[in-house]
Scaffold this motif. Structure first.
Motif, short mmCIF file in Angstrom:
data_model
loop_
_atom_site.label_atom_id
_atom_site.label_comp_id
_atom_site.label_asym_id
_atom_site.label_seq_id
_atom_site.Cartn_x
_atom_site.Cartn_y
_atom_site.Cartn_z
N SER A 1 -2.46 1.32 -5.17
CA SER A 1 -1.30 0.75 -5.85
C SER A 1 -0.80 -0.48 -5.10
CB SER A 1 -0.17 1.78 -5.96
OG SER A 1 0.20 2.24 -4.68
N GLY A 2 -0.24 -1.40 -5.85
CA GLY A 2 0.32 -2.59 -5.24
C GLY A 2 1.48 -2.27 -4.32
N GLY A 3 2.28 -1.27 -4.69
CA GLY A 3 3.40 -0.84 -3.87
C GLY A 3 3.03 0.34 -2.98
N ASP A 4 3.92 0.65 -2.04
CA ASP A 4 3.69 1.75 -1.12
C ASP A 4 4.45 2.98 -1.62
OD1 ASP A 4 3.41 3.52 0.91
OD2 ASP A 4 4.34 2.27 2.46
N PHE A 5 3.75 3.81 -2.39
CA PHE A 5 4.37 5.01 -2.93
C PHE A 5 4.27 6.19 -1.96
CE2 PHE A 5 3.59 2.38 -6.58
CZ PHE A 5 4.67 2.61 -7.41
N PRO B 1 -3.59 8.21 -1.40
CA PRO B 1 -3.01 6.95 -1.86
C PRO B 1 -3.36 5.80 -0.94
CG PRO B 1 -1.34 8.25 -0.74
CD PRO B 1 -2.60 9.09 -0.76
N ILE B 2 -3.47 4.61 -1.52
CA ILE B 2 -3.66 3.38 -0.76
C ILE B 2 -2.61 2.39 -1.24
CG2 ILE B 2 -5.24 1.54 -0.06
CD1 ILE B 2 -7.55 3.25 -1.01
N GLY B 3 -1.68 2.07 -0.40
CA GLY B 3 -0.65 1.12 -0.80
C GLY B 3 0.28 0.82 0.36
N PRO B 4 0.74 -0.42 0.45
CA PRO B 4 0.57 -1.47 -0.56
C PRO B 4 -0.81 -2.13 -0.47
CG PRO B 4 1.80 -2.35 1.29
CD PRO B 4 1.57 -0.89 1.58
#
Length: 208
Positions: free
Chosen positions: A143-147, A179-182
């Motif tokens: 994701s572009g953001g860091d969730f 997850p990968i972000g940002p």
């Protein structure tokens, strides 16, 4: 030969989710050299439009009616896709987050395989029951953001709960999300997120 099914859901050749999947698969191949890797690209493999005969077939099955020949042929496409997924002992899904959710092609795939009598059934006394055997599954979500740490600027991750529920509905509960972000913005936070996810995936792959 045991099989790992990789569902590739990014249209970009240089995507973060695909790069992370390659890290995972490279380590997995070293740990499990006798396993087959079956990769499906939702942007290149044919996904039938969910209308016409295949839609008629779904409602015919719900209503307990026999298929026409055209409905049977159309439903067979969904059957082949579901069986391809169900025959895998392990599953890897690599996908970007789009507009807080998942790419429409991934949703398309889920809609095609989520069929009554194929991946789930309905019992009047017990409700909806899954038909797919549980198997270890890893979902890479870029994701572009860091969730992961909450630095998401007020946006909401709708992809993780949707995918968890869609998989649980057909029987797959053993799911780990990485997850990968940002993946956009200043270089250093992007590098830290990427390196951390890649390390976790490499470790997961050795015991997957």
């Amino acid at each position: 030969m045991p099989k790992l099914f990789h569902l590739l859901c990014s249209p970009r050749a240089d995507s973060e989710s695909l790069a992370a999947a390659r890290v995972f698969l490279d380590r997995f191949r070293k740990a499990r050299p006798d396993w087959d890797i079956d990769e499906m690209n939702v942007w290149r493999d044919h996904l039938p439009e969910f209308e016409g005969y295949i839609l008629e077939a779904k409602y015919a099955r719900i209503g307990g009616k026999s298929f026409t020949e055209s409905q049977r042929d159309a439903f067979a496409i969904a059957e082949r896709m579901a069986v391809r997924f169900a025959l895998a002992e392990r599953v890897l899904i690599s996908t970007p987050m789009w507009n807080f959710g998942i790419p429409y092609k991934l949703k398309h795939w889920i809609d095609v395989i989520s069929q009554p009598g194929l991946t789930f059934r309905f019992d009047p006394a017990r409700g909806y029951l899954p038909l797919v055997k549980d198997r270890p599954t890893v979902v890479i979500l870029a994701s572009g953001g860091d969730f992961a740490t909450g630095m998401n600027r007020g946006r909401v991750d709708l992809a993780t709960p949707y995918l968890r529920e869609a998989l649980r509905f057909i029987g797959v509960r053993d799911v780990q999300f990485v997850p990968i972000g940002p993946t956009s913005g200043p270089d250093e936070p992007v590098r830290i997120a990427r390196d951390g996810a890649h390390r976790r995936l490499a470790e997961l792959a050795t015991r997957f």
